[in-house]
Design a protein around this motif. Structure first.
Motif, PDB file in Angstrom:
ATOM      1  N   UNK A  78       0.768  -1.229   0.000  1.00 22.75           N
ATOM      2  CA  UNK A  78       0.000   0.000   0.000  1.00 22.75           C
ATOM      3  C   UNK A  78       0.795   1.273   0.000  1.00 22.75           C
ATOM      4  N   UNK A  79       2.117   1.236  -0.113  1.00 19.81           N
ATOM      5  CA  UNK A  79       2.822   2.509  -0.142  1.00 19.81           C
ATOM      6  C   UNK A  79       4.128   2.414  -0.930  1.00 19.81           C
ATOM      7  N   UNK A  80       4.425   3.512  -1.572  1.00 19.20           N
ATOM      8  CA  UNK A  80       5.723   3.687  -2.197  1.00 19.20           C
ATOM      9  C   UNK A  80       6.390   4.875  -1.506  1.00 19.20           C
ATOM     10  N   UNK A  81       7.685   4.900  -1.435  1.00 22.17           N
ATOM     11  CA  UNK A  81       8.367   5.935  -0.666  1.00 22.17           C
ATOM     12  C   UNK A  81       8.820   7.089  -1.563  1.00 22.17           C
ATOM     13  N   UNK A  82       8.438   8.281  -1.156  1.00 21.20           N
ATOM     14  CA  UNK A  82       8.919   9.502  -1.807  1.00 21.20           C
ATOM     15  C   UNK A  82       9.855  10.181  -0.804  1.00 21.20           C
ATOM     16  N   UNK A  83      11.148  10.054  -0.958  1.00 22.50           N
ATOM     17  CA  UNK A  83      12.119  10.494   0.037  1.00 22.50           C
ATOM     18  C   UNK A  83      12.264  12.010   0.133  1.00 22.50           C
ATOM     19  N   UNK A  84      11.570  12.725  -0.735  1.00 21.32           N
ATOM     20  CA  UNK A  84      11.689  14.179  -0.691  1.00 21.32           C
ATOM     21  C   UNK A  84      10.839  14.802   0.411  1.00 21.32           C
ATOM     22  N   UNK A  85       9.935  14.043   1.013  1.00 16.08           N
ATOM     23  CA  UNK A  85       9.017  14.616   1.989  1.00 16.08           C
ATOM     24  C   UNK A  85       9.068  13.827   3.284  1.00 16.08           C
ATOM     25  N   UNK A  86       9.933  14.220   4.222  1.00 14.83           N
ATOM     26  CA  UNK A  86      10.004  13.504   5.503  1.00 14.83           C
ATOM     27  C   UNK A  86       8.727  13.706   6.304  1.00 14.83           C
ATOM     28  N   UNK A  87       8.397  12.709   7.121  1.00 14.96           N
ATOM     29  CA  UNK A  87       7.208  12.842   7.978  1.00 14.96           C
ATOM     30  C   UNK A  87       7.645  13.194   9.388  1.00 14.96           C
ATOM     31  N   UNK A  88       6.662  13.270  10.299  1.00  6.61           N
ATOM     32  CA  UNK A  88       6.958  13.717  11.666  1.00  6.61           C
ATOM     33  C   UNK A  88       7.911  12.773  12.376  1.00  6.61           C
ATOM     34  N   UNK A  89       7.861  11.513  12.040  1.00  6.41           N
ATOM     35  CA  UNK A  89       8.711  10.556  12.730  1.00  6.41           C
ATOM     36  C   UNK A  89      10.110  10.479  12.148  1.00  6.41           C
ATOM     37  N   UNK A  90      10.412  11.308  11.124  1.00  7.66           N
ATOM     38  CA  UNK A  90      11.746  11.311  10.557  1.00  7.66           C
ATOM     39  C   UNK A  90      11.890  10.409   9.355  1.00  7.66           C
ATOM     40  N   UNK A  91      10.903   9.551   9.081  1.00  5.24           N
ATOM     41  CA  UNK A  91      10.970   8.662   7.930  1.00  5.24           C
ATOM     42  C   UNK A  91      10.406   9.388   6.718  1.00  5.24           C
ATOM     43  N   UNK A 100     -11.593 -10.206  18.778  1.00  3.18           N
ATOM     44  CA  UNK A 100     -11.862  -9.555  17.500  1.00  3.18           C
ATOM     45  C   UNK A 100     -10.585  -8.939  16.934  1.00  3.18           C
ATOM     46  N   UNK A 101      -9.804  -8.289  17.792  1.00  2.00           N
ATOM     47  CA  UNK A 101      -8.536  -7.709  17.349  1.00  2.00           C
ATOM     48  C   UNK A 101      -7.601  -8.795  16.843  1.00  2.00           C
ATOM     49  N   UNK A 102      -7.486  -9.855  17.590  1.00  2.00           N
ATOM     50  CA  UNK A 102      -6.551 -10.920  17.219  1.00  2.00           C
ATOM     51  C   UNK A 102      -6.920 -11.544  15.874  1.00  2.00           C
ATOM     52  N   UNK A 103      -8.214 -11.745  15.645  1.00  2.00           N
ATOM     53  CA  UNK A 103      -8.657 -12.321  14.376  1.00  2.00           C
ATOM     54  C   UNK A 103      -8.311 -11.413  13.204  1.00  2.00           C
ATOM     55  N   UNK A 104      -8.573 -10.114  13.359  1.00  2.00           N
ATOM     56  CA  UNK A 104      -8.307  -9.194  12.251  1.00  2.00           C
ATOM     57  C   UNK A 104      -6.810  -9.050  12.002  1.00  2.00           C
ATOM     58  N   UNK A 105      -6.025  -8.989  13.060  1.00  2.00           N
ATOM     59  CA  UNK A 105      -4.573  -8.893  12.897  1.00  2.00           C
ATOM     60  C   UNK A 105      -4.035 -10.137  12.199  1.00  2.00           C
ATOM     61  N   UNK A 106      -4.517 -11.306  12.594  1.00  2.00           N
ATOM     62  CA  UNK A 106      -4.063 -12.544  11.962  1.00  2.00           C
ATOM     63  C   UNK A 106      -4.400 -12.555  10.475  1.00  2.00           C
ATOM     64  N   UNK A 107      -5.622 -12.099  10.132  1.00  2.00           N
ATOM     65  CA  UNK A 107      -6.031 -12.077   8.727  1.00  2.00           C
ATOM     66  C   UNK A 107      -5.178 -11.103   7.924  1.00  2.00           C
ATOM     67  N   UNK A 108      -4.888  -9.940   8.514  1.00  2.00           N
ATOM     68  CA  UNK A 108      -4.068  -8.952   7.814  1.00  2.00           C
ATOM     69  C   UNK A 108      -2.644  -9.460   7.608  1.00  2.00           C
ATOM     70  N   UNK A 109      -2.085 -10.103   8.608  1.00  2.00           N
ATOM     71  CA  UNK A 109      -0.732 -10.635   8.464  1.00  2.00           C
ATOM     72  C   UNK A 109      -0.667 -11.675   7.355  1.00  2.00           C
ATOM     73  N   UNK A 110      -1.712 -12.494   7.247  1.00  2.00           N
ATOM     74  CA  UNK A 110      -1.754 -13.470   6.169  1.00  2.00           C
ATOM     75  C   UNK A 110      -1.803 -12.795   4.802  1.00  2.00           C
ATOM     76  N   UNK A 111      -2.367 -11.574   4.774  1.00  2.00           N
ATOM     77  CA  UNK A 111      -2.422 -10.806   3.527  1.00  2.00           C
ATOM     78  C   UNK A 111      -1.145 -10.012   3.294  1.00  2.00           C
ATOM     79  N   UNK A 112      -0.165 -10.146   4.192  1.00  2.00           N
ATOM     80  CA  UNK A 112       1.108  -9.456   4.032  1.00  2.00           C
ATOM     81  C   UNK A 112       1.124  -8.045   4.573  1.00  2.00           C
TER      82      UNK A 112
END
Length: 626
Positions: free
Chosen positions: A3-16, A88-100
């Motif tokens: 879901x993301x590509x990196x554009x290094x010209x615009x740093x965010x608040x966390x420094x990345x 509910x949280x654990x189920x959704x996290x597990x499903x998302x991890x399986x989706x990468x």
């Protein structure tokens, strides 16, 4: 990361580096494997991607989770997902991890070391979706730490809990309204499968300060066959309902933790594969029960409302309510677990006056304040109207959520119509009474006007001088209360849940008042006289085992103690018949105690306090309050 590509010209608040947006359609296809959005999903995704707040009310199985997961990945940075249940949280996290997807949850089911390690990954920008409970999120320390990170989206799952669970039960839900101040400019999405108009207004006001787009998808689940029956012999009714359902998965909802275990044991004794599920079980036992239900066929879960939120098992073929739910909102949530694969499924509820009485007591014992109690009583009124609806049940259910529908042909009333008689003239009297009293009074007052029963309110407002005052005196107050409930159930009258429970006339009701159409009603309403109901309950208790044996034994032990203190035989204090009636009614007030068979004025004065205290303790322990 997906879901993301990196554009290094615009740093965010966390420094990345700041992520460059990726098409939500690409994320939908590459990460989740879907070619197109379902109806309603794309508009919500687009709104969140544009940085605007959203309240989305979508029926169970319509893909609510994707509506915040896709924009979370498309916006980049960190998305916070607020969820009420660890499972509910654990189920959704597990499903998302399986989706990468880099998703994590910090919760009480994990040890401290694991939670600390996850937080370090969050702080390092390695996590895209972080699932938290309201209690875990709404601490000064957590909000402060998250505010220093690149938070791009906040999603609140099961958002109806904000309005319906109440600040006394989970006060952190009420605190979620401060998120927009703590994370200015961050879009917030609130998602739920059920929210009536009053709940929607409540959520928009609290969470968004009135500033949000509201998406309401259709509430209809046409594959569900709806049925309601008066509670007679609930165990036999369940067995009859399960006839021919061998090998099917289903859910039986009951009111208390203990009753779920009793229902499971009963079904096992009848040859079914049944398990209990409730909040009083250990986390390991709950996880084992849920896993069994999710992975194997033919398992019946007997559960309290602790089970089901976020359950995504497509082939649940039935839901049976052995006790009355708390509201139509809760009922809709619970039946929504059936038929998520789109195939036919059956839902049935059995209920009695004792269920209504117990629900009202629970509401009165809540600590959320008078306003919340008043609102919950009106929601219960709407549920009772649904149970007593003389016309299509689906029409009644959808009308509650603000939708209109033709008769469905797939509910018990459509398939096996009850015997109705013409009541057009009487219905018009009711509508006239509602209109001439100002469309702001509840059913009790309107029934008093029609029955010619004067009271201080009616005298002060001169309602005793209205032409309709006493026009239905011959039928009696109970008749008019039943008529009003059936008019509400038929969509001719609406209950102001957000206000003070006043009745108002719907467009359908206005048409009937003008003489356009007719109204037919049931002559045998569920409500019976107090004397007849007392006799029925007593017979049912003795012959069908409808009384809690544990409560009856507690009452007998208390009677023996009191008899010993007074040096009299136990029956002198109260007979067995009185204790059985007491256990059936479960009185929690002196007035109710006085209605128990065999309780006169003297015994009311001597014994009310001590017996009421014992019954209250039992009810609290049974419901898990104490």
């Amino acid at each position: 990361m997906p879901g993301e590509e990196i554009d290094k010209r615009h740093p965010n608040r966390g420094g990345a580096a700041r992520p460059r947006p990726v098409s939500p359609h690409d994320i939908l296809r590459k990460t989740f494997g879907y070619e197109t959005f379902r109806p309603g999903q794309e508009g919500i995704v687009t709104t969140l991607l544009a940085g605007r707040n959203v309240l989305a009310v979508m029926p169970t199985g319509s893909g609510k989770s994707l509506c915040y997961q896709v924009p979370a990945l498309a916006r980049g940075g960190l998305a916070i997902v607020v969820s009420p249940l660890v499972a509910l949280m654990q189920d959704q996290v597990a499903a998302l991890k399986l989706a990468g997807v880099a998703a994590e949850s910090i919760n009480s089911a994990q040890d401290r070391e694991e939670n600390v390690a996850i937080w370090r990954r969050v702080a390092a920008g390695e996590v895209r979706l972080l699932y938290l409970s309201p209690e875990r999120l709404m601490t000064e320390r957590m909000v402060g730490a998250l505010a220093r990170l690149n938070v791009q989206l906040i999603a609140i799952d099961e958002a109806h809990c904000i309005s319906q669970w109440g600040p006394a039960f989970r006060p952190e839900y009420d605190m979620l309204q401060t998120l927009r101040q703590s994370f200015p400019g961050v879009p917030i999405g609130a998602f739920t499968a059920t929210a009536d108009e009053a709940t929607r207004r409540d959520i928009v006001g609290k969470i968004f300060g009135g500033d949000a787009e509201v998406y309401v998808a259709g509430f209809d689940r046409p594959n569900l066959q709806l049925a309601v029956s008066p509670k007679d012999n609930a165990k036999q009714q369940l067995i009859d309902f399960l006839d021919g359902r061998a090998g099917q998965s289903g859910i039986v909802y009951a009111l208390s933790r203990k009753s779920t275990e009793e229902w499971a044991a009963f079904l096992v004794s009848k040859g079914f594969r049944a398990i209990a599920y409730h909040a009083g079980m250990s986390a390991e036992d709950r996880a084992e029960a849920q896993s069994l239900f999710m992975t194997e066929k033919g398992v019946i879960v007997c559960a309290t409302i602790a089970f089901g939120m976020g359950i995504d098992k497509p082939d649940v073929r039935f839901v049976f309510h052995a006790d009355l739910p708390s509201s139509l909102d809760a009922y809709y949530q619970e039946i929504g677990r059936a038929g998520r694969d789109g195939s036919p499924a059956d839902v049935k509820m059995v209920y009695g006056l004792g269920d209504i009485q117990l629900r009202r007591r629970f509401i009165d014992q809540e600590e959320g304040g008078d306003e919340r109690r008043r609102r919950e009583h009106k929601r219960l009124d709407a549920l009772v109207a649904y149970c007593e609806a003389p016309e299509c049940r689906r029409q009644n259910l959808l009308f509650y959520f603000g939708e209109e529908s033709p008769p469905c042909g797939n509910c018990d009333v459509c398939l096996d119509p009850v015997h109705l008689v013409d009541g057009t003239a009487e219905a018009q009297w009711v509508l006239e009474a509602v209109k001439t009293t100002g469309q702001r009074f509840g059913a009790a007052h309107v029934a008093d006007v029609l029955a010619g029963k004067s009271n201080e309110k009616g005298d002060t407002l001169r309602h005793t001088e209205l032409p309709v005052f006493g026009i239905g005196k011959a039928q009696g107050r109970q008749h008019w209360q039943s008529m009003i409930r059936q008019l509400v159930g038929g969509g001719y009258l609406a209950i102001d849940v957000a206000g003070y429970g006043g009745l108002s006339i719907s467009p359908k009701g206005h048409a009937l008042a003008r003489g356009d159409g007719s109204f037919r009603y049931r002559q045998d309403p569920v409500r019976t006289s107090r004397k007849a109901e007392r006799a029925r309950k007593l017979v049912a208790a003795v012959e069908e085992g409808g009384v809690s044996d544990a409560l009856l034994q507690r009452l007998k032990s208390l009677r023996a103690k009191l008899a010993k203190e007074r040096k009299v035989p136990a029956y002198v204090v109260f007979t067995d018949r009185t204790l059985i009636d007491m256990a059936a009614k479960r009185p929690l007030t002196r007035w109710d105690f006085g209605e128990v068979h065999g309780v006169g004025e003297s015994k009311l004065q001597q014994f009310a306090e001590v017996f009421l205290a014992e019954i209250t303790r039992h009810v609290q322990q049974e419901s898990g309050v104490a």
